[in-house]
Structures are given as C-alpha cells and as structure tokens.
Design a protein around this motif. Structure first.
Motif, PDB file in Angstrom:
ATOM      1  N   ILE A 212     -85.971 -44.725-122.086  1.00  0.00           N
ATOM      2  CA  ILE A 212     -86.799 -44.063-123.093  1.00  0.00           C
ATOM      3  C   ILE A 212     -86.570 -42.565-122.982  1.00  0.00           C
ATOM      4  O   ILE A 212     -86.604 -42.003-121.900  1.00  0.00           O
ATOM      5  N   LYS A 213     -86.313 -41.924-124.110  1.00  0.00           N
ATOM      6  CA  LYS A 213     -86.107 -40.480-124.120  1.00  0.00           C
ATOM      7  C   LYS A 213     -87.441 -39.775-124.378  1.00  0.00           C
ATOM      8  O   LYS A 213     -87.754 -38.771-123.769  1.00  0.00           O
ATOM      9  N   GLU A 214     -88.197 -40.339-125.300  1.00  0.00           N
ATOM     10  CA  GLU A 214     -89.458 -39.708-125.666  1.00  0.00           C
ATOM     11  C   GLU A 214     -90.386 -40.739-126.298  1.00  0.00           C
ATOM     12  O   GLU A 214     -89.928 -41.645-126.991  1.00  0.00           O
ATOM     13  N   ILE A 215     -91.670 -40.568-126.027  1.00  0.00           N
ATOM     14  CA  ILE A 215     -92.671 -41.427-126.667  1.00  0.00           C
ATOM     15  C   ILE A 215     -93.326 -40.602-127.770  1.00  0.00           C
ATOM     16  O   ILE A 215     -93.532 -39.401-127.606  1.00  0.00           O
ATOM     17  N   GLU A 222     -97.205 -44.411-131.093  1.00  0.00           N
ATOM     18  CA  GLU A 222     -96.775 -44.908-132.397  1.00  0.00           C
ATOM     19  C   GLU A 222     -95.316 -45.377-132.390  1.00  0.00           C
ATOM     20  O   GLU A 222     -94.880 -46.087-133.285  1.00  0.00           O
ATOM     21  N   GLY A 223     -94.581 -44.939-131.369  1.00  0.00           N
ATOM     22  CA  GLY A 223     -93.183 -45.350-131.288  1.00  0.00           C
ATOM     23  C   GLY A 223     -92.495 -44.659-130.126  1.00  0.00           C
ATOM     24  O   GLY A 223     -93.116 -43.912-129.377  1.00  0.00           O
ATOM     25  N   ALA A 224     -91.192 -44.920-130.010  1.00  0.00           N
ATOM     26  CA  ALA A 224     -90.433 -44.287-128.932  1.00  0.00           C
ATOM     27  C   ALA A 224     -88.986 -44.148-129.353  1.00  0.00           C
ATOM     28  O   ALA A 224     -88.478 -44.935-130.152  1.00  0.00           O
ATOM     29  N   THR A 225     -88.334 -43.129-128.802  1.00  0.00           N
ATOM     30  CA  THR A 225     -86.893 -42.989-128.994  1.00  0.00           C
ATOM     31  C   THR A 225     -86.224 -43.486-127.727  1.00  0.00           C
ATOM     32  O   THR A 225     -86.560 -43.035-126.622  1.00  0.00           O
ATOM     33  N   ILE A 226     -85.315 -44.431-127.888  1.00  0.00           N
ATOM     34  CA  ILE A 226     -84.567 -44.899-126.724  1.00  0.00           C
ATOM     35  C   ILE A 226     -83.147 -44.365-126.819  1.00  0.00           C
ATOM     36  O   ILE A 226     -82.684 -43.990-127.901  1.00  0.00           O
ATOM     37  N   VAL A 227     -82.470 -44.305-125.702  1.00  0.00           N
ATOM     38  CA  VAL A 227     -81.121 -43.741-125.693  1.00  0.00           C
ATOM     39  C   VAL A 227     -80.279 -44.461-124.636  1.00  0.00           C
ATOM     40  O   VAL A 227     -80.811 -44.897-123.601  1.00  0.00           O
ATOM     41  N   GLN A 228     -79.009 -44.559-124.922  1.00  0.00           N
ATOM     42  CA  GLN A 228     -78.090 -45.165-123.958  1.00  0.00           C
ATOM     43  C   GLN A 228     -77.765 -44.145-122.863  1.00  0.00           C
ATOM     44  O   GLN A 228     -77.732 -42.939-123.136  1.00  0.00           O
ATOM     45  N   ILE A 229     -77.542 -44.617-121.637  1.00  0.00           N
ATOM     46  CA  ILE A 229     -77.176 -43.700-120.557  1.00  0.00           C
ATOM     47  C   ILE A 229     -75.825 -44.100-119.965  1.00  0.00           C
ATOM     48  O   ILE A 229     -75.445 -45.265-120.010  1.00  0.00           O
ATOM     49  N   ASP A 230     -75.111 -43.087-119.429  1.00  0.00           N
ATOM     50  CA  ASP A 230     -73.797 -43.372-118.842  1.00  0.00           C
ATOM     51  C   ASP A 230     -73.927 -43.734-117.360  1.00  0.00           C
ATOM     52  O   ASP A 230     -75.043 -43.865-116.850  1.00  0.00           O
ATOM     53  N   GLU A 231     -72.775 -43.848-116.666  1.00  0.00           N
ATOM     54  CA  GLU A 231     -72.867 -44.313-115.267  1.00  0.00           C
ATOM     55  C   GLU A 231     -73.538 -43.281-114.355  1.00  0.00           C
ATOM     56  O   GLU A 231     -74.009 -43.629-113.278  1.00  0.00           O
ATOM     57  N   ARG A 232     -73.598 -42.029-114.801  1.00  0.00           N
ATOM     58  CA  ARG A 232     -74.316 -41.017-114.006  1.00  0.00           C
ATOM     59  C   ARG A 232     -75.771 -40.858-114.477  1.00  0.00           C
ATOM     60  O   ARG A 232     -76.426 -39.890-114.149  1.00  0.00           O
TER      61      ARG A 232
END
Lengths: 363, 104
Positions: A212-215, A222-232
């Motif tokens: 989760i990047k931000e709620i 009301e929602g959330a922004t999700i984001v993919q993360i790399d190996e680091r």
C-alpha cells in the motif's frame, strides 16, 4: 487481595490448557482474561484446524474453545476465572499483580507462580492515513464478523497473504463483504496453497510484490493506492492502482505481548523468527524468573495448536514446582514435547525451528 | 449504510443478547446487551469514536482486544473507556471523546 497457587494471565488456547494441566495436578488456579468471554482468539476462528487428532485437527477453532472449557469444568472446584479484567502490572518488591475489572475496579493478586499466556498484538504498517477508522487489525475484523455478527465493511482490501490474511479474506466473503484484492509485499504467497486456491476460486485477485502506498479518506477509509515493488522493496512508478474500499484489513504479523515479563525482570532475547523480543525459557516453559512461566504467542508467534501444548507444559511444570507432581509427570512432559516436535515439522515452520533454540536457556 | 448485522452466514449462527437502547452524542440507537459497545456502534454505521489529542484526527476501532487505545470514548461520563471490550448496557450514554477527556 486474592491469593492463589497459580495465576494464569490470558484465557486463550495456551492459558486454558495451562489451567487444565495445573488443576488436574491439584493446584489452585486463577485465570484472568481481558475479553468478555474465555477462549481468546479461538472463539472467532471458524476454519478447521490442521495437525493430528491430538491437536483437534478437523475441528473449527470456536468449537475447540468449547472442548477446552468443558475439560476445565471438571476441575471447577480448584479453578476460578475472571473475565473483562486486565492484569495491569507486576510489582517485584512484594510479588503482587494489579488487575483492573472493566475500567474502574482495581484489585491485587498474589500467586505463588504465574503463567503468562497473554498472546500477541497486531502489527501495523506506516503509510499515510494508516490511522483512519476503517484500517483494522485482521483479528479485530474476525471478532466483529465471527463473534458478534457485525459486517465489518462493504468493500475490503486485505494486506498480507499469509495464512491469516488468506483465511480472513475467505471469511469476509462468507460474511457478504466484497473483497477487492489481497496485497502481499513478498514475491510469493506465504500461506498454505489450500487457503490461497479457495479465495482465487471465488475471484479475489492476489497481488504479490505489492504494497500500500497511501490510504485515502477524510473521516474514515474510502480507498487505497497500491503499488508494485522491486526486489529492493522500492515502489515501481507507473504501477499504482486505486482500489476502492471502506475496510483495510491488516494481516501483517503479530508481536508477542510480553510487558509483564519485562516488568518481572525476565531475561529476554530478540529473536526475529519468533516475532521479536521473547523470554528465555527452559523445557518446562519456565523463564529466568523462577516464579514465571510462559506459553503460546507470548513465547513465540506460532499457531494455536502449539500454544495449547506449550500451555499444558507450563501448567504441568508450574504445578509440579509447587509439589503438585502427578505420577505420570515425566511421561506427560515427554509426550507434550513429542507432540510439539511433530507440529513443528515441515517447511512452513522452518523459521520457528531456527528461532526456538535461540530462546532456549542453556542448561 | 455501512456496517449492519450479518443475518445469514454459511457456517455461523449468532446468538445475540437482549436488544437494548443506547445513546451516542444524544442520538438513540439499538444494540445487543453484553456485546462490546464497539460492535453495536459499528453495526449502526458509527466509525469515528474520538478525535486525537494534538491534530484532532479521527480515531476508531483497531485491535478489538483492549490494547491499542484507539477506541477510547466517554461512557456515562467516564472518559478513556475501551469500547472494544466494554459490554453494552441498557441506556448507556456514549460520547465521542475529544482529546484526553475530562475526569470528573
């Protein structure tokens, strides 16, 4: 002031089993629990347990609580249980515990031995707006829907794809909540495949290597922004997704509840594999303080099945230390350890096997 | 409305206590006696239980085991009551807590 042979702090799977064993051996036991009923986290667990028959495999958690309570009733004349009461502190100068019923009635307890079976506390994740109402611990969500029949939200986002996250996602769906997605920071699902397939089958997406990047929300989620993360573990820009949700359920791990052990001056060690700081103990589950025993998640974050057996060990040994030593003491103790070793086999408990020797006292 | 009681469940049947009336900031609601105040609030769609001390940010339910202090409210005049583990009683007067609350 109340006096007793053994004070059991916490009436969950570990505490109830500790009380049963100690009372069976002949000791007087007082259980204090802060919940409104005994059973701890068992009473909200609707899934069936794994393991063998000895660990109630195939039985749903809340039914195991009933089994333990009726076993405890057999020793009713030696056991007292007080609910809605928090053990608030331990005073080393006179060996007295303070306890608070509700929010206003204090009393003191002086036991000869204490078994700390306080369980664990839910971790959170530090992201913007993680304090908004609607961001709830996974256990809390289970309590609302499985114990009290309250719908915890309309649309949910689950954080964590370990067993707890997977099981509760399925339970949310059973309760009529739309589960939008499960996000998991690790590249692989942590829980058992059987739980993951169940939720995939009903169409819930699982996003691994995501966080989760931000709620979002003003008065509540009301929602959330999700984001993919790399190996680091760095966010990959451009991969953000907005997920609409009024419930964000955190299943990101647990920490042992060990304040009373710190207060008593028990020797503690930091063992990340076991969930953080845990008390050093021996094969009797006795800590470095001769009057203090520990069992369950307070000793290491594991499963209810191992907590129950640790509880039995602590109860048996604490009672024996007071002279209540049953004739089958040795066999029983060996039997419990054999059971624990069976449960801790297999790849899922690899971390536990690495961590436990670090918490054991060198004899 | 958000929340509400679950009326149908594939595994569970809920045994609720007696229905009782209670008040939140003067408004009347219904819940089940002996169940946590927080459960009744949530079922009635109430999610904000207090405002934080410094920034007055909304706070609500979080741990449900009386540990996190997020759910403090004023109950029958007493502040800092953990509504997640305090049983609901008939006629309770519950108020949103602002800041530390005042001990009378």
């Amino acid at each position: 002031m109340k006096e007793t042979d053994i004070l059991v702090v916490g009436g969950g799977p570990a505490g109830l089993c500790a009380a049963i064993e100690a009372a069976r051996a002949g000791a007087r036991v007082l259980i204090i629990d802060d919940g409104l009923r005994l059973g701890g986290q068992l009473i909200k667990q609707t899934h069936k347990f794994f393991g063998s028959k000895d660990e109630y495999a195939g039985t749903r958690g809340f039914k195991i609580a009933d089994v333990l309570l009726s076993e405890l009733e057999r020793y009713g004349d030696r056991v007292e249980a007080i609910t809605n009461t928090t053990v608030t502190g331990y005073y080393t100068d006179d060996g007295v515990f303070g306890a608070l019923t509700g929010e206003e009635r204090y009393f003191k307890v002086k036991p000869k031995r204490a078994i700390i079976a306080t369980g664990a506390y839910e971790k959170t994740i530090p992201v913007p707006n993680c304090d908004l109402p609607g961001v709830y611990g996974a256990g809390a969500v289970q309590t609302l829907m499985n114990v009290y029949g309250v719908k915890p939200g309309e649309k949910a986002l689950m954080v964590g794809a370990g067993n707890i996250g997977l099981i509760i996602s399925y339970q949310l769906a059973q309760a009529g909540v739309q589960v939008q997605a499960v996000v998991e920071a690790m590249p692989k699902i942590g829980g058992y495949l059987v739980h993951a397939s169940k939720i995939r089958r009903i169409g819930i997406p699982i996003y691994t290597s995501h966080t989760i990047k931000e709620i979002h929300g003003k008065e509540h989620v009301e929602g959330a922004t999700i984001v993919q993360i790399d190996e680091r573990w760095e966010p990959i820009s451009g991969t953000e997704k907005y997920i609409e949700a009024d419930l964000i359920c955190l299943a990101v791990g647990l920490s042992p509840l060990i304040e009373l052990l710190w207060q008593a001056g028990c020797k503690m060690r930091y063992v990340p594999e076991l969930g953080g700081y845990v008390p050093v103990r021996n094969r009797e589950m006795r800590t470095s303080h001769p009057d203090f025993y520990v069992a369950g998640d307070a000793a290491a974050i594991e499963e209810a099945s191992t907590a129950m057996i640790e509880g039995r060990i602590a109860g048996l040994c604490a009672a024996a230390s007071l002279g209540y030593r049953p004739p089958d003491y040795e066999e029983r103790l060996e039997g419990f350890w054999a059971q624990l070793e069976r449960l801790r086999r297999g790849p899922v408990t690899e971390k536990i096997r690495q961590g436990l020797p670090k918490a054991m006292k060198e004899e | 409305m958000m929340g509400g009681w679950i009326r149908e469940h594939p595994i569970l049947t809920y045994q609720h206590g007696r229905k009782v009336k209670f008040y939140v900031d003067g408004k009347e609601y219904e819940g089940y006696e002996g169940e946590p105040i927080a459960a009744a609030l949530h079922a009635n769609g109430i999610r904000v239980y207090r405002k934080s001390m410094v920034l007055e940010r909304p706070r609500g339910f979080f741990c449900a085991v009386g540990k996190c202090s997020s759910c403090f409210m004023v109950v029958n005049g007493t502040p800092n009551v953990r509504v997640c583990i305090t049983p609901l009683k008939e006629g309770m007067r519950i108020e949103t807590q602002v800041g530390k609350g005042e001990i009378r």
